[in-house]
Design a protein around this motif. Structure first.
Motif, PDB file in Angstrom:
ATOM      1  N   THR A   1      31.329 -30.150  38.912  1.00  0.00           N
ATOM      2  CA  THR A   1      32.413 -30.290  39.880  1.00  0.00           C
ATOM      3  C   THR A   1      31.871 -29.936  41.259  1.00  0.00           C
ATOM      4  OG1 THR A   1      33.146 -28.027  39.470  1.00  0.00           O
ATOM      5  CG2 THR A   1      34.250 -29.758  38.233  1.00  0.00           C
ATOM      6  N   ALA A   2      32.416 -30.608  42.263  1.00  0.00           N
ATOM      7  CA  ALA A   2      32.002 -30.358  43.634  1.00  0.00           C
ATOM      8  C   ALA A   2      32.643 -29.063  44.127  1.00  0.00           C
ATOM      9  CB  ALA A   2      32.402 -31.525  44.524  1.00  0.00           C
ATOM     10  N   ILE A   3      31.835 -28.232  44.780  1.00  0.00           N
ATOM     11  CA  ILE A   3      32.339 -26.982  45.351  1.00  0.00           C
ATOM     12  C   ILE A   3      32.601 -27.178  46.839  1.00  0.00           C
ATOM     13  CG2 ILE A   3      31.832 -24.559  45.816  1.00  0.00           C
ATOM     14  CD1 ILE A   3      29.912 -24.671  43.354  1.00  0.00           C
ATOM     15  N   GLN A   4      31.574 -27.642  47.560  1.00  0.00           N
ATOM     16  CA  GLN A   4      31.719 -27.858  48.995  1.00  0.00           C
ATOM     17  C   GLN A   4      30.547 -28.648  49.538  1.00  0.00           C
ATOM     18  OE1 GLN A   4      31.646 -23.921  50.736  1.00  0.00           O
ATOM     19  NE2 GLN A   4      29.427 -23.901  50.883  1.00  0.00           N
ATOM     20  N   ARG A   5      30.775 -29.299  50.675  1.00  0.00           N
ATOM     21  CA  ARG A   5      29.699 -29.945  51.420  1.00  0.00           C
ATOM     22  C   ARG A   5      29.028 -28.880  52.257  1.00  0.00           C
ATOM     23  NH1 ARG A   5      30.540 -35.818  52.022  1.00  0.00           N
ATOM     24  NH2 ARG A   5      30.413 -36.364  49.823  1.00  0.00           N
ATOM     25  N   ALA A   6      27.726 -29.022  52.427  1.00  0.00           N
ATOM     26  CA  ALA A   6      26.967 -28.047  53.205  1.00  0.00           C
ATOM     27  C   ALA A   6      25.769 -28.746  53.824  1.00  0.00           C
ATOM     28  CB  ALA A   6      26.506 -26.910  52.303  1.00  0.00           C
TER      29      ALA A   6
ATOM     30  N   ILE B   1      24.557 -24.154  38.648  1.00  0.00           N
ATOM     31  CA  ILE B   1      24.815 -24.758  39.954  1.00  0.00           C
ATOM     32  C   ILE B   1      23.678 -25.696  40.340  1.00  0.00           C
ATOM     33  CG2 ILE B   1      26.228 -22.840  40.805  1.00  0.00           C
ATOM     34  CD1 ILE B   1      23.733 -21.826  42.335  1.00  0.00           C
ATOM     35  N   THR B   2      23.970 -26.579  41.271  1.00  0.00           N
ATOM     36  CA  THR B   2      22.952 -27.424  41.873  1.00  0.00           C
ATOM     37  C   THR B   2      23.433 -27.850  43.242  1.00  0.00           C
ATOM     38  OG1 THR B   2      21.404 -29.249  41.481  1.00  0.00           O
ATOM     39  CG2 THR B   2      23.728 -29.689  41.004  1.00  0.00           C
ATOM     40  N   THR B   3      22.530 -28.346  44.046  1.00  0.00           N
ATOM     41  CA  THR B   3      22.854 -28.932  45.340  1.00  0.00           C
ATOM     42  C   THR B   3      22.474 -30.396  45.242  1.00  0.00           C
ATOM     43  OG1 THR B   3      22.408 -26.841  46.448  1.00  0.00           O
ATOM     44  CG2 THR B   3      22.441 -28.814  47.815  1.00  0.00           C
ATOM     45  N   ALA B   4      23.468 -31.268  45.304  1.00  0.00           N
ATOM     46  CA  ALA B   4      23.245 -32.699  45.097  1.00  0.00           C
ATOM     47  C   ALA B   4      23.206 -33.455  46.409  1.00  0.00           C
ATOM     48  CB  ALA B   4      24.350 -33.269  44.214  1.00  0.00           C
ATOM     49  N   SER B   5      22.296 -34.401  46.481  1.00  0.00           N
ATOM     50  CA  SER B   5      22.335 -35.325  47.613  1.00  0.00           C
ATOM     51  C   SER B   5      23.614 -36.153  47.474  1.00  0.00           C
ATOM     52  CB  SER B   5      21.113 -36.244  47.602  1.00  0.00           C
ATOM     53  OG  SER B   5      21.233 -37.188  46.550  1.00  0.00           O
ATOM     54  N   LEU B   6      24.022 -36.788  48.552  1.00  0.00           N
ATOM     55  CA  LEU B   6      25.225 -37.619  48.483  1.00  0.00           C
ATOM     56  C   LEU B   6      25.027 -38.777  47.508  1.00  0.00           C
ATOM     57  CD1 LEU B   6      26.289 -37.629  52.252  1.00  0.00           C
ATOM     58  CD2 LEU B   6      26.891 -36.016  50.423  1.00  0.00           C
ATOM     59  N   TYR B   7      23.787 -39.231  47.338  1.00  0.00           N
ATOM     60  CA  TYR B   7      23.491 -40.284  46.370  1.00  0.00           C
ATOM     61  C   TYR B   7      23.731 -39.809  44.940  1.00  0.00           C
ATOM     62  CZ  TYR B   7      21.001 -42.658  50.148  1.00  0.00           C
ATOM     63  OH  TYR B   7      20.672 -43.274  51.321  1.00  0.00           O
TER      64      TYR B   7
ATOM     65  N   VAL C   1      15.549 -31.253  60.897  1.00  0.00           N
ATOM     66  CA  VAL C   1      16.485 -32.235  60.347  1.00  0.00           C
ATOM     67  C   VAL C   1      17.361 -31.580  59.273  1.00  0.00           C
ATOM     68  CG1 VAL C   1      16.691 -34.424  59.105  1.00  0.00           C
ATOM     69  CG2 VAL C   1      14.888 -34.124  60.812  1.00  0.00           C
ATOM     70  N   PHE C   2      18.677 -31.703  59.462  1.00  0.00           N
ATOM     71  CA  PHE C   2      19.647 -31.228  58.482  1.00  0.00           C
ATOM     72  C   PHE C   2      20.421 -32.425  57.956  1.00  0.00           C
ATOM     73  CE2 PHE C   2      18.833 -27.499  60.988  1.00  0.00           C
ATOM     74  CZ  PHE C   2      18.941 -26.443  60.102  1.00  0.00           C
ATOM     75  N   VAL C   3      20.707 -32.438  56.664  1.00  0.00           N
ATOM     76  CA  VAL C   3      21.500 -33.511  56.069  1.00  0.00           C
ATOM     77  C   VAL C   3      22.636 -32.899  55.256  1.00  0.00           C
ATOM     78  CG1 VAL C   3      19.597 -35.170  55.967  1.00  0.00           C
ATOM     79  CG2 VAL C   3      20.012 -33.655  54.029  1.00  0.00           C
ATOM     80  N   PRO C   4      23.755 -33.624  55.105  1.00  0.00           N
ATOM     81  CA  PRO C   4      24.836 -33.108  54.277  1.00  0.00           C
ATOM     82  C   PRO C   4      24.505 -33.267  52.794  1.00  0.00           C
ATOM     83  CG  PRO C   4      25.440 -35.245  55.178  1.00  0.00           C
ATOM     84  CD  PRO C   4      24.105 -34.884  55.768  1.00  0.00           C
TER      85      PRO C   4
END
Length: 194
Positions: free
Chosen positions: A165-170, A148-154, A178-181
């Protein structure tokens, strides 16, 4: 921190990035075969933070605001090598090098890729792909079949091209409230025949 202080800090970091990363080196002729990977060492700390900051500074304010990007690259008031060693464990961090120049790094634990940064001058040359493949190979060797990983939108498209594969936005907390998607992603690994 005032805008003037932020600008001065940014200029100082630019000088440090250029000094530490030897940015006079020419990446144009580099191929993925010319890079090598090795475990990070404590002496790499300044290069890691410089690469982290340079990679984020190169991003346009497309998916995140300027304030979010500033918080992301300057998550501490005065970034330095010792701070990055507190946030990543050197024993789970690998660097990509060309010659003796660190050009990118990946931090991971068991089945999770925590961070991946490649200096902007070396992006698009297979460095990030090599670091992700190393992470996946390490996981396979440990008998792990999914990472697994958490990817920036970039970075979402980059990971999709590598089979994630994308699991979900968080939301992801950067600091200072500061929180970012971001996108949580996973990849099923191929089993190595025995």
């Amino acid at each position: 921190m005032t805008q003037l202080q932020t600008a001065n800090l940014s200029k100082g970091l630019d000088r440090k990035v250029n000094q530490v990363c030897n940015l006079n080196a020419s990446p144009e002729s580099m191929s993925v075969n010319e890079i090598s990977l090795r475990p990070a060492q404590e002496t790499d700390a300044w290069v890691l933070i410089a690469t982290h900051i340079a990679a984020i500074k190169a991003l346009p304010a497309t998916f995140y605001t300027e304030k979010e990007l500033l918080t992301w690259r300057n998550y501490r008031e005065k970034p330095d090598g010792s701070n990055i060693l507190k946030s990543i464990k050197v024993e789970t961090c690998w660097v990509a090098i060309e010659g003796d120049v660190v050009i990118g790094f990946a931090s991971f634990i068991v089945d999770e890729l925590i961070g991946l940064y490649v200096h902007p001058k070396y992006q698009g040359k297979g460095v990030g792909r090599a670091l992700v493949q190393h992470f996946c190979d390490e996981a396979i060797e440990q008998g792990i079949d999914k990472v697994i990983t958490t990817a920036s939108l970039y970075a979402e498209g980059f990971y999709l091209r590598l089979g994630f594969t994308a699991i979900q936005r968080a939301p992801h907390y950067l600091g200072s409230g500061v929180f970012v998607p971001v996108t949580k992603m996973s990849k099923t690994l191929a089993k190595v025949p025995k």
